[in-house]
Write a protein that holds these residues in place. Structure first.
Motif, mmCIF file in Angstrom:
data_model
loop_
_atom_site.group_PDB
_atom_site.id
_atom_site.type_symbol
_atom_site.label_atom_id
_atom_site.label_comp_id
_atom_site.label_asym_id
_atom_site.label_seq_id
_atom_site.Cartn_x
_atom_site.Cartn_y
_atom_site.Cartn_z
ATOM 1 N N LEU A 446 0.827 -1.205 0.000
ATOM 2 C CA LEU A 446 0.000 0.000 0.000
ATOM 3 C C LEU A 446 0.864 1.260 0.000
ATOM 4 C CD1 LEU A 446 -2.811 -0.967 2.540
ATOM 5 C CD2 LEU A 446 -3.020 -0.797 0.064
ATOM 6 N N LEU A 458 -2.167 6.212 -0.434
ATOM 7 C CA LEU A 458 -2.714 5.755 0.831
ATOM 8 C C LEU A 458 -3.021 6.991 1.671
ATOM 9 C CD1 LEU A 458 -3.407 3.260 2.528
ATOM 10 C CD2 LEU A 458 -1.082 3.316 3.423
ATOM 11 N N ARG A 463 -3.821 5.398 6.958
ATOM 12 C CA ARG A 463 -2.499 5.169 7.556
ATOM 13 C C ARG A 463 -2.587 5.164 9.079
ATOM 14 N NH1 ARG A 463 2.204 7.777 3.720
ATOM 15 N NH2 ARG A 463 0.974 7.996 1.833
#
Length: 672
Positions: A446, A458, A463
């Motif tokens: 990712l 992302l 996150r």
């Protein structure tokens, strides 16, 4: 009388001190000057000379007592904002949806500016040339104004620019010279632009160029072309240029057709067509010759392609053998050749559908990746169930009893944020671990996969959610069996997986017990995450896990891979690898904290405080002295505070043994 004079003196002294305190901030003067000229409706009532702008002034945010962020949107402000150019430490300036007018002032003093939003005002004049000198700029929004003139190619100097919005102005001219490598958001619709759209901008949608009748090329209509009868097809692949007068010819005599040459050509053609006929014998000879030539060419081609085809067939057979071997990834069934050797058996934990080793051997397999202890595969069983299988190859296992006792502990760990061990297989030459399969890949992919045009970044919320989930998973592992002080030993982004609902799951935990060595040379691929004490040959501890988790947080924040190789191996890291904590500390020391954050995060607004908060957590985790690092339970609480969510639910607490009811003191002690 004397008392009154003394009281008056004290009052004046207090007023003088207050005014000095208010004016001690060098940013007060330009802010108050802007208010005086642009705030006729007194929308900025909290701005006054008796207070510091970094305290209660609306729209003002400060860093180290200097104004770094000014957001004044939809407040009816008018006139010019030239006074604000004195805010030399400004990083974010947003004056959207006001009534500001006139040319955009010189912004060259705002060398720290990263985000500039001036849309929905009445600015006029040319594109502000001073903007192109703001080399730290990430986002530029000048949409919905009355700006005119050409868009200068010097905009290309803004190499960090992610957003360029210039729609609904009166810009004219060409944009063919624009080429901004990192641009992710672009719009020049509703202007008066013309010419061909450059290839570097053709990746954006048609709406980004709409209402510019003069623009052509991908993704809008193709540019019209002229026809040229002297070329095959008669087309010239260039935009239309006004035709020159067709009666005008060059003055040079050499440009006129040569009549003598033309006459010779005509005579030659006439002679060829009207000369003596070819005899039948010559005609047969020509045909036979053509057939022989065609035969020889065909023979040569046949030999050439057959040789290549045969080589590919041999290579294909070899490849198919390799693929077949790869298909039976878990075991080539070595026990069948040794009938006297006792085969192992699959051992399952509670709530798992049982299957046999033969089911794994028949399963369709796909390699997921190689780690420090072996290779992981995705296996699709005959009944459609999907599992992940790790084939242990590089592990040092003392014996069957030790292995089974350790697996008994790991198999009973159950938590929302860890990948559960479902079964294992032990034999003399084959050790397999069976886990739940995580369909959404790893954090590593990712963050680092498909970097470039077309990549879906992302986002910050995801996150932060992944960081919180991974912290909970690791915290659970640390606290689940107090007598053993379980560790992970190999925290890295490839071991943070995502389940079908997007929850972060920590994988590969507990395998450090079988690690052959903890030296730097033994695991070069994981070196970027390893605590300094491990590089000296010490054993993995929960504190070294905390260090690795801190590096993981830095990876989330910076978008940099901790184990990326530096050219020449001179990157200040261990063994030629990037020492991410050391790099971040050096940048922060120079007071350029914002420079450490991933460029992809600069598109999101109002997250700077959260990013700095998570950076502080990461730096605390990566302290060189192990005893100064926080425990994972503390890390979880700090991340929850950044996210603004309540603490862990009771069943996810880290100070009790109740999180995993199947774990008891006896179970923990079984592997001691």
């Amino acid at each position: 009388m004397a008392a009154k004079v003394f009281f008056l003196f004290l009052s004046l002294l207090f007023l003088h001190i207050s005014l000095n305190h208010a004016t001690s901030n060098p940013d007060s003067e330009p802010l108050l000057a802007f208010k005086a000229t642009s705030d006729s409706s007194n929308a900025l009532a909290t701005w006054n000379s008796s207070s510091d702008p970094c305290t209660t002034w609306v729209g003002v945010s400060c860093t180290r007592s200097r104004v770094s962020r000014l957001v004044l949107e939809n407040l009816g402000l008018s006139g010019s904002f030239e006074a604000l150019t004195g805010l030399t430490q400004l990083r974010v300036l947003s004056l959207k949806r006001n009534r500001l007018s006139g040319p955009i002032p010189d912004l060259s003093n705002l060398t720290s500016l990263k985000l500039l939003f001036l849309s929905y005002n009445d600015f006029s004049g040319d594109f502000p040339a001073s903007v192109t000198s703001l080399f730290r700029l990430y986002r530029l929004d000048l949409a919905y104004n009355n700006l005119s003139g050409e868009i200068p190619e010097t905009v290309n100097h803004l190499t960090h620019l992610l957003t360029l919005r210039l729609e609904a102005n009166r810009f004219s001219g060409s944009i063919s010279g624009l080429n901004i490598p990192n641009l992710q958001e672009f719009n020049v619709s509703a202007n008066r632009l013309s010419g061909e759209i450059p290839k570097s901008l053709s990746i954006f949608s048609e709406s980004a160029f709409a209402q510019n009748p003069g623009l052509c090329g991908s993704p809008v209509q193709n540019c019209k072309t002229e026809t040229d009868p002297t070329r095959p097809g008669g087309a010239i692949a260039s935009p239309v240029i006004p035709a020159r007068n067709p009666t005008v010819v060059a003055s040079s005599p050499t440009s006129l057709p040569s009549s003598s040459t033309s006459t010779k050509s005509e005579k030659s053609t006439s002679h060829h067509n009207g000369g003596s006929r070819i005899s039948p014998a010559a005609l047969i000879a020509i045909i036979v010759g053509d057939v022989l030539v065609l035969f020889l060419v065909s023979l040569l081609l046949y030999c050439y392609f057959w040789r290549n085809f045969a080589a590919k067939m041999r290579q294909g057979k070899s490849s198919s053998k390799l693929l077949e071997t790869e298909k039976i990834v878990y075991s080539s069934s070595p026990y069948s050749a040794q009938p006297t050797f006792e085969r192992g058996q699959m051992v399952f934990f509670e709530g798992v559908k049982r299957f046999e080793l033969e089911d794994l051997l028949r399963a369709s397999a796909e390699m997921l990746g190689k780690g420090g202890f072996g290779t992981a595969y995705k296996a699709v069983l005959d009944d459609g169930n999907v599992v992940a299988v790790k084939r242990l190859k590089d592990a040092q296992i003392g014996g069957k009893n030790q292995f089974e006792q350790h697996m008994a502990v790991l198999g009973k760990l159950s938590h929302l944020n860890i990948v559960s061990l479902r079964a294992y297989y032990f034999a003399r030459e084959e050790k397999l671990l069976v886990y739940d399969y995580m369909p959404n890949g790893s954090l590593f992919w990712l963050l680092h996969g498909n970097r470039g045009p077309g990549r879906t970044p992302l986002d910050w919320t995801t996150r932060l959610k992944i960081a919180a989930g991974a912290a909970r998973g690791l915290g659970f592992i640390h606290s689940s069996c107090a007598p053993l002080k379980l560790t992970h030993g190999n925290i890295k982004s490839t071991n943070i997986l995502l389940d079908k609902t997007g929850n972060a799951r920590v994988s590969d935990f507990g395998l450090s017990a079988f690690s052959p060595s903890t030296s730097a040379a033994s695991a070069p691929r994981s070196c970027g995450y390893r605590a300094p004490e491990l590089l000296e040959g010490r054993k993995v501890t929960q504190k070294s896990d905390v260090y690795a988790f801190g590096v993981l947080l830095l990876e989330i924040l910076t978008g940099k891979c901790p184990s990326a190789v530096v050219d020449g191996g001179s990157g200040g890291g261990y063994g030629g690898l990037v020492d991410l904590p050391r790099w971040v500390q050096s940048v922060v020391r120079e007071e350029w904290t914002a420079e450490v954050f991933d460029l992809e995060l600069m598109r999101y607004k109002d997250i700077e405080e959260e990013m700095v908060g998570l950076l502080q957590v990461a730096m605390a985790c990566t302290t060189a002295v192990p005893d100064q690092r926080p425990r994972m339970s503390q890390v979880v609480k700090m991340i929850d505070e950044i996210r603004g969510v309540a603490g862990s639910p009771p069943h996810e607490g880290f100070d009790s043994m109740t999180e995993s009811p199947a774990l008891s003191e006896d179970t923990c002690g079984a592997s001691q």
